[in-house]
Design a protein around this motif. Structure first.
Motif, PDB file in Angstrom:
ATOM      1  N   LEU A 444    -104.450  -9.931 -63.742  1.00  0.00           N
ATOM      2  CA  LEU A 444    -103.197  -9.307 -63.292  1.00  0.00           C
ATOM      3  C   LEU A 444    -102.043  -9.525 -64.266  1.00  0.00           C
ATOM      4  O   LEU A 444    -100.971  -8.924 -64.095  1.00  0.00           O
ATOM      5  CB  LEU A 444    -102.802  -9.847 -61.921  1.00  0.00           C
ATOM      6  CG  LEU A 444    -103.711  -9.451 -60.763  1.00  0.00           C
ATOM      7  CD1 LEU A 444    -103.194 -10.016 -59.448  1.00  0.00           C
ATOM      8  CD2 LEU A 444    -103.795  -7.935 -60.662  1.00  0.00           C
ATOM      9  N   SER A 449     -98.376  -4.534 -63.114  1.00  0.00           N
ATOM     10  CA  SER A 449     -98.999  -4.988 -61.860  1.00  0.00           C
ATOM     11  C   SER A 449     -97.941  -5.442 -60.862  1.00  0.00           C
ATOM     12  O   SER A 449     -98.143  -5.330 -59.653  1.00  0.00           O
ATOM     13  CB  SER A 449    -100.083  -6.044 -62.090  1.00  0.00           C
ATOM     14  OG  SER A 449     -99.653  -7.040 -62.947  1.00  0.00           O
ATOM     15  N   ALA A 500    -102.726  -1.633 -64.303  1.00  0.00           N
ATOM     16  CA  ALA A 500    -101.998  -1.554 -63.036  1.00  0.00           C
ATOM     17  C   ALA A 500    -102.418  -0.332 -62.204  1.00  0.00           C
ATOM     18  O   ALA A 500    -102.476  -0.405 -60.975  1.00  0.00           O
ATOM     19  CB  ALA A 500    -100.497  -1.529 -63.309  1.00  0.00           C
ATOM     20  N   LEU A 503    -105.614  -1.294 -60.578  1.00  0.00           N
ATOM     21  CA  LEU A 503    -105.302  -2.238 -59.495  1.00  0.00           C
ATOM     22  C   LEU A 503    -104.894  -1.495 -58.232  1.00  0.00           C
ATOM     23  O   LEU A 503    -105.378  -1.791 -57.134  1.00  0.00           O
ATOM     24  CB  LEU A 503    -104.177  -3.177 -59.965  1.00  0.00           C
ATOM     25  CG  LEU A 503    -103.579  -4.091 -58.905  1.00  0.00           C
ATOM     26  CD1 LEU A 503    -104.594  -5.117 -58.443  1.00  0.00           C
ATOM     27  CD2 LEU A 503    -102.331  -4.791 -59.455  1.00  0.00           C
TER      28      LEU A 503
END
Ligand SMILES: NC(=O)C1=CN([C@@H]2O[C@H](COP(=O)(O)OP(=O)(O)OC[C@H]3O[C@@H](n4cnc5c(N)ncnc54)[C@H](O)[C@@H]3O)[C@@H](O)[C@H]2O)[C@@H](O)CC1
Ligand SMILES: Nc1ncnc2c1ncn2[C@@H]1O[C@H](COP(=O)(O)OP(=O)(O)O)[C@@H](O)[C@H]1O
Ligand SMILES: [K+]
Length: 518
Positions: A444, A449, A500, A503
């Protein structure tokens, strides 16, 4: 949650553990019996992790206090189980109980050495030098031995905490053992959740030796709780299942204010984080030149185009975005740039919960209006990383040294809920209670993120924010969910595969797995 499950979540200081232990002894539990129990369970776990079929020569480091006593009980058990045990015993003077176990080990014929070198051929090292009783910095012969051990390549299991780490702050006191595994005895200690300690702790496990809840709570209830967020607590705060009869405005309306010509991606990522929260209505205010881009990426959101400055930052909020009464929550900051000070000033006046991140925080620091946060009618959530934290709270000395204490101080000072990002994110309420996110992934540590997190927090709050106490738990739930999605993405795509955007796409798959399993 039953009382034992609650104890699994709590995080204690060395002093609290000492006081709880003292109550257990005062209630009649013999000290030697508790050591036997804790160390016996630890020995069993070590035998599972490193069975005799794979490892036979074990070197054990013996300290002067009860950590050394535990280590001697483990030495005895492993010896009796057939392991070839050697001891490194650098201290002449031992606490009484430890000295008794040392004598028995000697009588059993377990060899003991004054130099670490004699243990170099061992296939496994167990570190029982110091536990929560370490007070002073390590130096001299012991520090040299630890430095040498850290150059060796065999696995190391630390008992209770890696020797040399401060139990509460996780700071290295001179030098510290780099463990492969740390088996934490009794209750989770604070140091396990401090970023500075992570590279020493290795994999962390708790050895539950049966702390009686009434003795634990007698001490723990004297201060605000410090807890870990996990699946069972997060499930209480997630807005699923939805009520069968509802409509979009009942599922919360979130206003996100973000982006600039320079940082267009941040706005998209914040929107994707918010979308994954399931929020009923999502409005996103961006500089007008970004509108077409945002509509393409977030067709479900209402994109509000705002007049922009020459540099492409939001110049002012149009009426639809400045009538804050329409929204349950406002999340403001990612990608705004420092040109958007007036926007931050404006949203501070909103009477709904406000989440400030990134340039929202930088502008807030510039404005020097931290004091005004406690005048707000609704809660404020600030989500700084360490750099932003230092800018916001310049008088909190060395926040990296004890992140838990720092985040508590910041919350108390500002009257806001503070989420301090990092490898172990911590969330504090102004009154002092803290939630810790117990696991995450360095995957991360990547631009954007945090933007996903801001949207996710905003979206969860908009769906359920009612009371102040609940709000802090919702922020923790969002941070936990974000970290868990990162872990799942890293498992499937390696730690390099969690950009990101990816994610944001793992948030819901993680949740559906987690809910299915329970
Ligand atoms: N959690 C619990 O309730 C239990 C704890 N037990 C064990 O007891 C440990 C705590 O025992 P103690 O309070 O005896 O403390 P430790 O064994 O952690 O260390 C204290 C000893 O180290 C010495 N010392 C401290 N700093 C030093 C330094 N820088 N250089 C040299 N010597 C130093 C002290 O004078 C004392 O003799 C725990 O970590 C755990 O391993 C278990 O035996 C039983 C249950
Ligand atoms: N080493 C790490 N381990 C786990 N999580 C991390 C690590 N480094 C950063 N993170 C997480 O990644 C996110 C980064 O957010 P932030 O610093 O705001 O980045 P950005 O502004 O680029 O989005 C935070 O949620 C933080 O907790
Ligand atoms: K230790």
């Amino acid at each position: 949650m039953n009382p034992q499950q609650q104890l699994e979540q709590v995080v204690v200081t060395a002093e609290q553990m000492r006081q709880i232990e003292a109550r257990i002894f005062a209630a009649g539990m013999p000290v030697a019996a508790l050591m036997e129990k804790a160390a016996g369970l630890t020995a069993s776990r070590i035998r599972q992790l490193y069975p005799l079929s794979q490892v036979s020569r074990v070197g054990i480091l013996i300290g002067p206090g009860h950590n050394g006593g535990d280590a001697l009980v483990i030495a005895r058990e492993l010896h009796l189980a057939g392991y070839q045990v050697s001891l490194y015993r650098p201290f002449a003077k031992l606490k009484d109980l430890t000295a008794q176990h040392a004598e028995y080990a000697e009588n059993l014929g377990i060899p003991s050495h004054k130099d670490l070198q004699s243990l170099q051929n061992c296939e496994l090292i167990i570190d029982g030098l110091f536990g929560f009783g370490l007070e002073r910095s390590l130096s001299g012969e012991i520090a040299e031995a630890i430095d040498r051990l850290n150059e060796w390549s065999q696995p190391v299991v630390s008992i209770d905490i890696p020797s040399g780490l401060h139990t509460d702050t996780g700071e290295v006191l001179g030098t510290a053992v780099r463990a492969t595994y740390t088996l934490c005895l009794g209750l989770w200690k604070r140091g396990f959740f401090q970023d500075a300690a992570l590279e020493y702790i290795g994999k962390a496990e708790r050895i539950d030796f049966g702390v009686p809840p009434q003795e634990a709570w007698a001490i723990l209830s004297q201060s605000e709780p410090i807890r870990q967020i996990n699946l069972s607590s997060a499930k209480q705060y997630l807005p699923v299942p939805r009520p069968p009869v509802t409509h979009k405005y009942k599922q919360g309306h979130l206003l996100v204010i973000c982006g600039s010509r320079r940082y267009a991606g941040g706005a998209i990522l914040t929107g994707l984080g918010a979308r994954a929260s399931g929020v009923g209505m999502l409005s996103i205010a961006v500089p007008e030149s970004l509108k077409p881009l945002l509509v393409t990426h977030l067709s479900d959101a209402l994109i509000i185009d705002c007049p922009e400055t020459e540099t492409g930052a939001i110049a002012q909020l149009p009426p639809i975005a400045s009538d804050f009464s329409k929204y349950q929550v406002i999340a403001c900051g990612p990608g705004l740039t420092q040109q958007a000070q007036s926007i931050v000033q404006a949203v501070l006046k909103a009477e709904c919960p406000l989440v400030l991140d990134a340039d929202g925080l930088n502008n807030l620091a510039q404005l020097g209006t931290m004091a005004s946060l406690s005048l707000r009618k609704a809660p404020t959530v600030l989500t700084p990383h360490l750099g932003e934290f230092k800018r916001l709270f310049p008088d909190i000395d060395r926040p990296d040294r004890d992140r838990i204490q720092a985040v508590q101080k910041a919350a108390a000072q500002s009257g806001a809920i503070i989420l301090l990002k990092g490898a172990r994110t911590a969330i504090a309420h102004p009154q002092g209670s803290v939630w810790l996110v117990p696991t995450s992934t360095p995957a991360l540590a990547r631009g954007g993120s945090g933007d996903v997190l801001t949207g996710l927090i905003g979206g969860l709050l908009a769906q359920s924010a009612t009371s102040d106490g609940l709000l802090e738990a919702l922020v923790a739930t969002a941070a936990w969910w974000h970290a868990q999605a990162g872990i799942l993405a890293a498992q499937e795509r390696t730690e390099l595969g969690v950009d990101a955007f990816t994610l944001s796409q793992y948030l819901l798959p993680f949740l559906s797995n987690a809910i299915d399993k329970t």
